[in-house]
Motif scaffolding. Structure first.
Motif, short mmCIF file in Angstrom:
data_model
loop_
_atom_site.label_atom_id
_atom_site.label_comp_id
_atom_site.label_asym_id
_atom_site.label_seq_id
_atom_site.Cartn_x
_atom_site.Cartn_y
_atom_site.Cartn_z
N GLU A 83 47.26 22.74 46.51
CA GLU A 83 45.87 23.17 46.36
C GLU A 83 45.76 24.08 45.15
O GLU A 83 46.36 23.77 44.13
N GLU A 84 45.01 25.19 45.25
CA GLU A 84 44.90 25.99 44.03
C GLU A 84 46.21 26.74 43.78
O GLU A 84 46.99 26.96 44.70
N PRO A 85 46.42 27.13 42.52
CA PRO A 85 47.55 28.01 42.26
C PRO A 85 47.26 29.39 42.85
O PRO A 85 46.10 29.73 43.05
N ALA A 86 48.29 30.14 43.20
CA ALA A 86 48.07 31.48 43.75
C ALA A 86 49.10 32.43 43.15
O ALA A 86 50.27 32.10 43.04
N PHE A 87 48.62 33.59 42.77
CA PHE A 87 49.51 34.58 42.16
C PHE A 87 49.19 35.97 42.67
O PHE A 87 48.15 36.18 43.28
N TRP A 88 50.08 36.91 42.38
CA TRP A 88 49.78 38.31 42.66
C TRP A 88 48.94 38.79 41.49
O TRP A 88 49.43 38.95 40.37
N LYS B 8 57.35 44.47 43.26
CA LYS B 8 55.93 44.11 43.34
C LYS B 8 55.09 45.29 43.78
O LYS B 8 54.06 45.59 43.19
N GLU B 88 50.08 37.89 51.86
CA GLU B 88 50.57 36.77 51.04
C GLU B 88 49.86 35.49 51.45
O GLU B 88 49.57 34.64 50.61
N SER B 91 46.33 35.58 49.88
CA SER B 91 46.28 35.33 48.44
C SER B 91 46.83 33.94 48.11
O SER B 91 46.68 33.47 46.99
N GLY B 92 47.48 33.29 49.08
CA GLY B 92 48.01 31.95 48.83
C GLY B 92 49.44 31.97 48.30
O GLY B 92 50.08 30.93 48.19
N THR B 93 49.93 33.16 47.96
CA THR B 93 51.28 33.23 47.40
C THR B 93 52.35 32.91 48.45
O THR B 93 53.46 32.54 48.09
N ARG B 95 52.61 30.30 50.40
CA ARG B 95 53.13 28.93 50.32
C ARG B 95 54.03 28.75 49.12
O ARG B 95 55.01 28.01 49.17
N TYR B 96 53.76 29.47 48.04
CA TYR B 96 54.63 29.35 46.87
C TYR B 96 55.96 30.05 47.08
O TYR B 96 56.98 29.62 46.55
#
Lengths: 313, 268
Positions: A83-88, B8, B88, B91-93, B95-96
């Protein structure tokens, strides 16, 4: 060699609703595979199962020859955009890539990823913005960074969910060219999209998903309907009508302008090809300005497969 | 992952804001007391250490700890533990991180260790800031104990540090509860608030006399046990109780967090 992705009877049910329903899918190594389908077809759920984020209800999925279960799979060798990219957002683009590079367990792997950061930032065109906080990035820049993150581990398999989302046309073309280049270099790429033109222009093979299962699969060219219609431009529609009605019956004409100069859409049948139609018209003294085969676009095929809509012309 | 988590958080504004707020607490106390020394008669509602601070800079870090522990520390635990997974996810991070891949139990354990490290660091900041402010304003002198005896400066300092260490360890149970809450939701703020509420509600329940029967099982029971270090002879009973309870909560809730997180579908 084993397939890059192989799903057998893959199913994910949420209560009564099956998001993915007995999906069989096989993506060969080195292929650029386009995974098409409308929203809610189960594309993202499939991708999440391939990446070990979601537990399948039934069936199996293998990636690069290893069985994937939730949380376990050969993901060091896979790059992903889900889906969308996600970052801090409070970290810069570079620091985000560093954090992801260090987060995995292998030291050598982390070092290799750290060493590739500059290259990757350059590849996705973010070298100049690398030290800005992601908070300040535009949607297109985030998307590029997302593609960069997927490339960071020099993966054997790239799984990209809508990779050109939010990019302007030139950005889209850059990403397409980059992916084509990677695929030509041997990387397997599995890309989901709802943009048919994008997939048509780039992919070796396309699978169309609807209501949780694959409804069609093949090279983009073969998915289209056979060429059984032609559009003829003539100087006298009424005369052409008469000639064609005599040739193949009135049903042959699918649509036509009223009279005078104009176009007719003609359905061909066995033993009555485009050349026969042309010859008959010329014999009847009608001047044919143009004769054009009407191919279904992938979009028509898609709508037809997915929604059962046959697009009239 | 542990070090990634530390670096972080260190680059986050809110971490520094929290640290600054906590460092300010003992300074505020020292300044307030310097400006108006409280009369010793009004000892009813003030924390016991507050009354002796006028005489000795060593009491400033202890007062700081006593004031920070019930609310500010709970808030910090909410931010570090409650937000750990839920933030996390939001923010979606998440899954990454998981496809990087970071194994799920490892993510929980690393985040737990980082939350404990940050809680400890914040308390150390409170101690240092208190020693600094108190030392400058009142000077550092041998310390009277609650039992009326006296501790040398070195002994007093050692016990203050031991208090800080105890407070962190006693907080480990709530940190684990926060981690578990964090695996239940995809809303960072929700998990932060829920964690803070658990910490504060438990402290309140620990003070209500009619709840006597359940108090030994509350995750914050024994949080004030460090006062035993300032008695003569040293009273370790409450401390031991506090550590036992928090160890039990840590074991149970970390296991629950890992179990829950491994079974979960990551849809955020």
């Amino acid at each position: 060699m084993t397939a890059a992705i192989r799903a057998v009877g893959l199913t994910k049910r949420y209560g009564e609703l099956a998001a993915v329903d007995g999906l069989d899918l096989s993506v060969e190594r080195g292929e650029l595979y386009g995974f098409l389908g409308p929203n809610g077809a189960g594309k993202t759920t499939t991708i999440r199962m391939a990446l070990g984020l979601i537990h399948p209800t039934a069936g199996t999925i293998e990636v690069l020859g290893s069985r994937v279960t939730a949380g376990h799979g050969p993901f060091e060798r896979v790059g992903a955009l889900v889906e969308e990219p996600a970052f801090w957002s409070y970290l810069s683009g570079r620091r985000n890539l560093e954090a992801f590079a260090r987060a995995g367990s292998g030291r050598a792997d982390a070092r290799a990823r750290l060493g590739r950061i500059d290259d990757v930032l350059h590849t996705v065109g973010l070298a100049d913005a690398a030290d800005k906080r992601v908070k300040q990035y535009s949607q297109g820049m985030r998307q590029r960074l997302g593609v960069g993150l997927a490339l960071l581990g020099n993966p054997e398999l790239l799984v990209l969910d809508e990779p050109t989302n939010g990019l302007d046309p030139s950005g889209m073309r850059e990403v397409r060219e980059l992916l084509r280049q990677l695929a030509d270099g041997g990387t397997t790429i599995f890309i989901s999209s709802h943009l048919l033109a994008e997939v048509e222009a780039m992919c070796d093979r396309v699978g169309v998903m609807a209501r949780g299962a694959l409804v069609a699969e093949g090279p983009p060219g073969t998915l289209r309907g056979t060429t059984d219609r032609i559009r003829i431009e003539v100087d006298d529609v009424a005369a052409a009508r008469t000639v064609l009605a005599r040739l193949g019956g009135p049903d042959m004409i699918a649509a036509a302008s009223a009279s005078g100069p104009g176009v007719l859409d003609v359905t061909l049948s066995d033993g009555l090809g485009a050349a026969d139609v042309n010859a008959a018209l010329v014999r009847g003294g009608i001047r044919v300005h143009a004769l054009e085969p009407q191919r279904d676009t992938l979009e028509d095929v898609f709508l037809h497969l997915v929604e059962g809509i046959h697009v009239p012309r | 992952m542990f070090r990634v988590e530390l670096s972080k958080q260190v680059r986050r504004w809110r971490t520094w804001l929290l640290a600054a707020a906590l460092a300010g607490v003992p300074v505020l106390v020292v300044v307030a007391i310097r400006l108006s020394p409280p009369p010793p008669q009004n000892s009813q509602d003030a924390p016991p250490f507050l009354l002796q601070i006028v005489r000795n800079g060593l009491f400033a870090p202890l007062t700081g700890l006593a004031l920070v522990q019930p609310f500010f520390m709970s808030l910090a635990i909410g931010l570090f533990a409650g937000d750990a997974i839920a933030g996390e996810a939001q923010s979606g991070t998440l899954r990454y991180l998981l496809v990087r891949p970071v194994r799920r139990p490892r993510l929980i354990v690393s985040k737990y260790a980082a939350a404990m490290t940050f809680t400890g660091t914040l308390l150390l900041i409170v101690i240092c800031s208190g020693l600094f402010a108190g030392g400058i304003v009142f000077g550092i002198h041998p310390m009277p104990t609650l039992s009326g005896t006296s501790l040398s400066v070195v002994d007093g300092l050692a016990r203050i540090l031991a208090s800080g260490a105890f407070i962190v360890l006693a907080a480990s149970g709530i940190v684990a509860v926060g981690m578990w809450i964090s695996t239940l939701t995809d809303s960072g703020p929700g998990a932060i608030v829920a964690t803070v509420i658990v910490a504060i509600a438990s402290q309140i329940a620990d003070q209500i006399p009619s709840l006597h029967a359940i108090q030994p099982f509350l995750p914050t029971h024994g949080w004030l046990g460090y006062t035993g270090l300032f008695r003569f002879p040293v009273d370790l009973v409450t401390m031991r109780e506090g550590l036992t309870v928090s160890a039990a909560y840590t074991a149970v809730f970390l296991a629950l967090a890992v179990w829950r997180f491994r079974r979960r579908d990551i849809t955020a």
